[in-house]
Design a protein around this motif. Structure first.
Motif, PDB file in Angstrom:
ATOM      1  N   PRO A   1       0.828  -1.223   0.000  1.00  0.00           N
ATOM      2  CA  PRO A   1       0.000   0.000   0.000  1.00  0.00           C
ATOM      3  C   PRO A   1       0.854   1.260   0.000  1.00  0.00           C
ATOM      4  O   PRO A   1       1.942   1.294   0.572  1.00  0.00           O
ATOM      5  N   TRP A   2       0.323   2.307  -0.651  1.00  0.00           N
ATOM      6  CA  TRP A   2       1.143   3.511  -0.809  1.00  0.00           C
ATOM      7  C   TRP A   2       1.376   4.222   0.514  1.00  0.00           C
ATOM      8  O   TRP A   2       2.361   4.946   0.675  1.00  0.00           O
ATOM      9  N   ARG A   3       0.470   4.007   1.476  1.00  0.00           N
ATOM     10  CA  ARG A   3       0.690   4.660   2.778  1.00  0.00           C
ATOM     11  C   ARG A   3       1.885   4.020   3.515  1.00  0.00           C
ATOM     12  O   ARG A   3       2.571   4.701   4.279  1.00  0.00           O
ATOM     13  N   ASP A   4       2.110   2.726   3.308  1.00  0.00           N
ATOM     14  CA  ASP A   4       3.310   2.111   3.904  1.00  0.00           C
ATOM     15  C   ASP A   4       4.569   2.733   3.312  1.00  0.00           C
ATOM     16  O   ASP A   4       5.564   2.984   4.014  1.00  0.00           O
ATOM     17  N   ALA A   5       4.538   2.964   1.996  1.00  0.00           N
ATOM     18  CA  ALA A   5       5.689   3.628   1.365  1.00  0.00           C
ATOM     19  C   ALA A   5       5.849   5.046   1.873  1.00  0.00           C
ATOM     20  O   ALA A   5       6.972   5.539   2.068  1.00  0.00           O
ATOM     21  N   GLN A   6       4.697   5.734   2.104  1.00  0.00           N
ATOM     22  CA  GLN A   6       4.783   7.106   2.613  1.00  0.00           C
ATOM     23  C   GLN A   6       5.346   7.125   4.029  1.00  0.00           C
ATOM     24  O   GLN A   6       6.059   8.048   4.414  1.00  0.00           O
ATOM     25  N   ALA A   7       5.078   6.055   4.799  1.00  0.00           N
ATOM     26  CA  ALA A   7       5.560   6.025   6.186  1.00  0.00           C
ATOM     27  C   ALA A   7       7.079   5.868   6.277  1.00  0.00           C
ATOM     28  O   ALA A   7       7.716   6.410   7.194  1.00  0.00           O
ATOM     29  N   VAL A   8       7.649   5.141   5.345  1.00  0.00           N
ATOM     30  CA  VAL A   8       9.091   4.910   5.404  1.00  0.00           C
ATOM     31  C   VAL A   8       9.848   5.823   4.447  1.00  0.00           C
ATOM     32  O   VAL A   8      11.040   5.609   4.185  1.00  0.00           O
ATOM     33  N   LEU A   9       9.167   6.843   3.892  1.00  0.00           N
ATOM     34  CA  LEU A   9       9.814   7.716   2.917  1.00  0.00           C
ATOM     35  C   LEU A   9      10.990   8.464   3.530  1.00  0.00           C
ATOM     36  O   LEU A   9      12.068   8.570   2.917  1.00  0.00           O
ATOM     37  N   ASP A  10      10.802   8.980   4.744  1.00  0.00           N
ATOM     38  CA  ASP A  10      11.887   9.758   5.363  1.00  0.00           C
ATOM     39  C   ASP A  10      13.108   8.878   5.648  1.00  0.00           C
ATOM     40  O   ASP A  10      14.253   9.286   5.390  1.00  0.00           O
ATOM     41  N   ASN A  11      12.852   7.696   6.193  1.00  0.00           N
ATOM     42  CA  ASN A  11      13.995   6.798   6.447  1.00  0.00           C
ATOM     43  C   ASN A  11      14.692   6.397   5.152  1.00  0.00           C
ATOM     44  O   ASN A  11      15.920   6.314   5.072  1.00  0.00           O
TER      45      ASN A  11
END
Length: 873
Positions: A170-180
């Protein structure tokens, strides 16, 4: 005569002191060799100059070689030190040049230490030790930098895989780890910048910078595509009118959020059977946004590659080429044929031989399928082994992955390819099983051998059979080498155990060899002392040699080492015996030579002088004179050559000579009764009749002696001269051999000159240049020479092909390859001409036919090779 021994009285006054006696502390006036050696050692401790050492060595070498050895060793040490200093300066300059070179060559730095050690440079001394450490440090730094490049490349691959995996969630999982993820990518770029900014970066191997550039380009391309897709997804989530992202999972998630069915459900409202779906239903359609994003990414990479190619900076495997390959792998299925053609041409222009074979993908796949099936379907006797099949399968699968890049998949061909690979992999599995079985057996065999060595060492600890122990140890080492193949890890585990067991078993032998070396060195010193003594003691030498042989038979050593020790032991004794023989030789020769021996020696010297002159007639005359001297017939010629003397003076001279030099008369040791020269049969030949003797005395009815007939009859032997002494015999034998060699060389030289003159006469067509009959030899008669002369005096005519073939058959020399068929045909014709003369009988006329024909280089070479053999026979 008195029985008292002759003892020369001691001189009343001391002999004159040697000039160097004061310098060496009385070494030259010492009474014994030991005292002289001790004083020389004390003098050497004062560190004398090189000039003083050379003066003392020159004077002491003739008096005492044992004491002079220490002086010679000191001079050798000084010379060796100077040589090492020169070598050290030379290799220090080479090391300095390597250190200041840019870029630094690690391979040359590694080879510097090896080459310097071979040249004898003192690497343990300054400044070479410092240079050695500096070079090793630079090489270590470069190797560490190259290792970091490889690690950084693997990290880039893992980051790219991590980003690709996020596109399936899901794209929200990708958004959650974007900063890391952004921090990790930035950290990777920072570490890559540290690598390229390192001082040793210019010195790394040429294959590492392109690898880092390609990894960086691929990671940046994937990261930029991921960021743009995620930004597009966030915008589409905030605004329903915004376009959907190109990531299928994220697009479906947004459709569901908008209340629309997923793309797959919209494309397939009713779910037919699997076979019907695969045959009638196409795959889900690609959205225009995905096509546009794919074309944009690939076009951007293409423009960068075209710009570098136009500037002349692009090459095969560069960063731009790797970026295009990465874009093809990610978006190649979504672009049109026009863009495919442009990318293909750009790759070819950049040096990529394969380009982008999208149109030929199925053809390449079919070839790979055929290759996979051919791994097992091979002719009888040409089956591949397990290792070869394993390597081939790995290569075929890599090629299949390359064919899948940028082109649609072909599941039917993939199924055939995968089945063929799996079938061939069964051979690899059986090979692996066989390897594991052999490894297990080899391991057990090696462990059993280690235990056997330990048990043998415990049993042989008190044994005195050192030869048997050395033989057994060699057998253990051979059995270890022949114990079969095992892996490197297992070998590294078992090898120390084997070495430890062998060290325990070899300990008694090594101890005995060490003690034997000490004893042998002591015997070498004794041999040196015996050889340097004024009088050679034969009994002491024999005893010492017996001790050496006993020691050699008792304790075995390495073959080369034992031979070196034996040479060192034998050298002083051989020199002593040679010196004794040299001193005894002139005295023995002066006493033993007689007048006959001296005449033979003089004749031998005359033959040697004639050999150096190069005159055949002179050599033959000298040889004839030597043969006359050997038979004792040279007295008349010698006396005739001497100037006339007064009768009284000659008589007196001959009388004095006879009194001064009596010729010894050798007694007759053994003769045959009736075969003595001048002995009549009735004188001394009669003997008492014995039972069984014939009444006719061995004669037949015709009165002839049957013993004088048949194979028992002998020709009268030519009278030989007196027996020669050893110097005269050796001199005449060497003179005769040298004369025969000289005559052979002169004959060969004359033969070559005559042949050269004949070939020159043929080339110029001038009979006047022909060599004389005597120069051509006895094989060429006057008629043959006349025919040759007439042939050269006429204009060239005729064909010499058959004549040359007959000459080559007569001389038994090979025929050139282009004329072999003609020679075979001629040989068959000669077999039918039974009454015709053979080529060996007509070679003179055949040579005349060749000389009468036109000359060319090939015919000249063939004629020269033929006559070279025929004129010698």
């Amino acid at each position: 005569m008195s029985d008292a021994p002759e003892v020369s009285p001691a001189s009343a006054k001391n002999p004159e002191q040697h000039p160097l006696d004061v310098l060496t502390g009385g070494a030259f006036s010492a009474e014994t060799s030991g005292d002289r050696a001790a004083r020389i050692r004390d003098w050497l401790a004062t560190q004398p100059s090189v000039e003083q050492l050379q003066d003392v060595l020159k004077e002491l070498s003739a008096r005492d070689k044992g004491a002079a050895r220490a002086v010679r060793e000191r001079l050798d040490e000084i010379r060796r030190t100077k040589d090492q200093e020169k070598i050290a300066v030379e290799w220090a300059e080479k090391a300095q040049a390597l250190l200041v070179a840019s870029p630094f060559n690690a391979a040359d730095a590694i080879a510097w230490q090896r080459d310097a050690a071979k040249a004898g440079a003192p690497l343990s001394r300054e400044p070479l030790s410092q240079h050695k450490a500096q070079l090793a440090e630079r090489v270590k730094a470069i190797e560490e930098l190259q290792h970091r490049v490889q690690v950084q490349r693997e990290v880039a691959v893992l980051l790219a895989q991590r980003i690709e995996v996020l596109s399936t969630k899901p794209w929200r999982d990708a958004q959650a780890v974007l900063d890391n993820l952004r921090a990790d990518v930035a950290r990777w770029q920072e570490q890559a910048g540290e690598l390229t900014g390192d001082d040793n970066w210019a010195s790394v191997d040429g294959r590492f910078p392109p690898q880092l550039e390609a990894a960086s380009a691929q990671l940046i391309l994937v990261w930029d595509a991921f960021q743009s897709a995620l930004a597009l997804t966030e915008a589409a989530a905030a605004d329903e009118a915004a376009p959907l992202p190109t990531v299928p999972v994220w697009a479906d998630e947004l459709r569901v959020a908008r209340g629309l069915p997923p793309e797959a459900a919209a494309a397939e409202p009713s779910k037919p059977a699997p076979a019907a779906r695969s045959a009638a239903q196409p795959k889900a359609k690609t959205s225009p946004e995905q096509v546009a994003a794919a074309s944009s990414a690939l076009t951007q990479a293409l423009e960068q590659l075209q710009a570098e190619t136009a500037a002349g900076e692009s090459k095969a495997g560069s960063a731009a080429v790797q970026a295009v390959r990465a874009a093809i792998k990610a978006h190649g299925r979504l672009v049109d044929d026009a863009l495919v053609t442009k990318v293909h041409e750009a790759l070819l222009a950049a040096g990529e031989s394969e380009g982008w074979p999208r149109q030929n993908a199925d053809k390449l796949r079919e070839e790979l399928v055929a290759k996979a099936e051919a791994l097992l379907n091979r002719p009888e006797g040409q089956a591949l082994g397990g290792r070869k099949i394993q390597e081939s399968l790995r290569s075929l699968r890599e090629q299949w992955k390359l064919a899948d890049q940028g082109s649609s998949a072909n599941h039917a061909l993939w199924k055939k390819f995968d089945e063929a690979c799996n079938t061939a992999h069964k051979v690899v599995e059986s090979w692996h099983d066989k390897l594991r079985t052999e490894t297990t057996q080899s391991k057990a065999q090696r462990l059993a051998l280690i235990e056997e060595i330990k048990a043998w060492a415990a049993q042989q600890s008190a044994s005195e059979d050192l030869k048997g122990a050395a033989r057994a140890l060699r057998q253990f080492a051979e059995r270890w080498r022949e114990s079969g193949h095992i892996g490197e890890k297992l070998f590294a585990e078992l090898q120390p155990q084997f070495k430890q067991a062998m060290a325990l078993a070899e300990a008694p032998l090594h101890a005995a060899q060490k003690a034997s070396l000490q004893r042998r060195h002591a015997m070498i010193d004794e041999a040196t002392a015996l050889g340097a003594a004024p009088s050679l003691r034969i009994d002491a030498v024999k005893a010492l040699q017996q001790r050496w042989q006993a020691e050699a038979q008792a304790v075995p050593l390495d073959r080369k080492h034992e031979q070196k020790l034996w040479d060192a032991f034998r050298k002083p004794l051989d020199e002593a015996f040679n010196r004794k023989g040299t001193e005894r030789g002139p005295r023995a020769a002066a006493v033993a030579l007689s007048d006959h021996d001296r005449r033979v020696l003089e004749a031998s010297q005359a033959v040697e002088a004639a050999n150096t002159s190069g005159d055949v007639q002179q050599i033959r005359a000298a040889v004839e004179a030597l043969e006359q001297a050997l038979r004792g017939r040279a007295d008349a010629s010698v006396n005739a050559a001497q100037p006339a003397q007064e009768p009284a003076a000659a008589a007196a001279a001959s009388s004095e000579e006879s009194e001064a030099k009596p010729v010894p008369v050798r007694p007759v040791v053994a003769v045959r009764g009736d075969d003595r020269p001048g002995m009549k049969k009735e004188e001394g030949g009669a003997r008492a009749a014995r039972p069984g003797d014939r009444r006719d005395g061995g004669r037949g009815r015709d009165g002839r002696d049957s013993r004088d007939s048949g194979r028992f009859s002998r020709e009268p032997r030519e009278e030989r001269g007196p027996r020669l002494a050893d110097p005269a015999f050796r001199a005449q034998r060497e003179a005769m051999e040298h004369a025969q060699d000289a005559l052979r060389k002169l004959a060969a030289q004359a033969h070559g000159e005559a042949l050269t003159q004949l070939m020159a006469a043929w080339e110029s067509r001038d009979a006047a240049q022909m060599p004389a009959a005597q120069q051509l030899g006895g094989r060429v008669s006057a008629q043959v020479r006349s025919a040759w002369s007439q042939a050269l005096g006429q204009a060239p005519k005729g064909d010499a092909g058959e004549a040359l073939l007959r000459l080559e058959m007569a001389a038994d020399v090979p025929t050139p390859a282009e004329h072999l068929s003609a020679r075979r045909a001629l040989q068959l014709q000669l077999l039918t001409r039974r009454n015709d003369p053979a080529p060996q009988e007509t070679w003179g006329n055949d040579a005349a036919r060749v000389l009468a024909s036109p000359r060319d280089d090939a015919s000249a070479r063939r004629l020269q090779n033929v006559l070279k053999q025929l004129l010698r026979k």
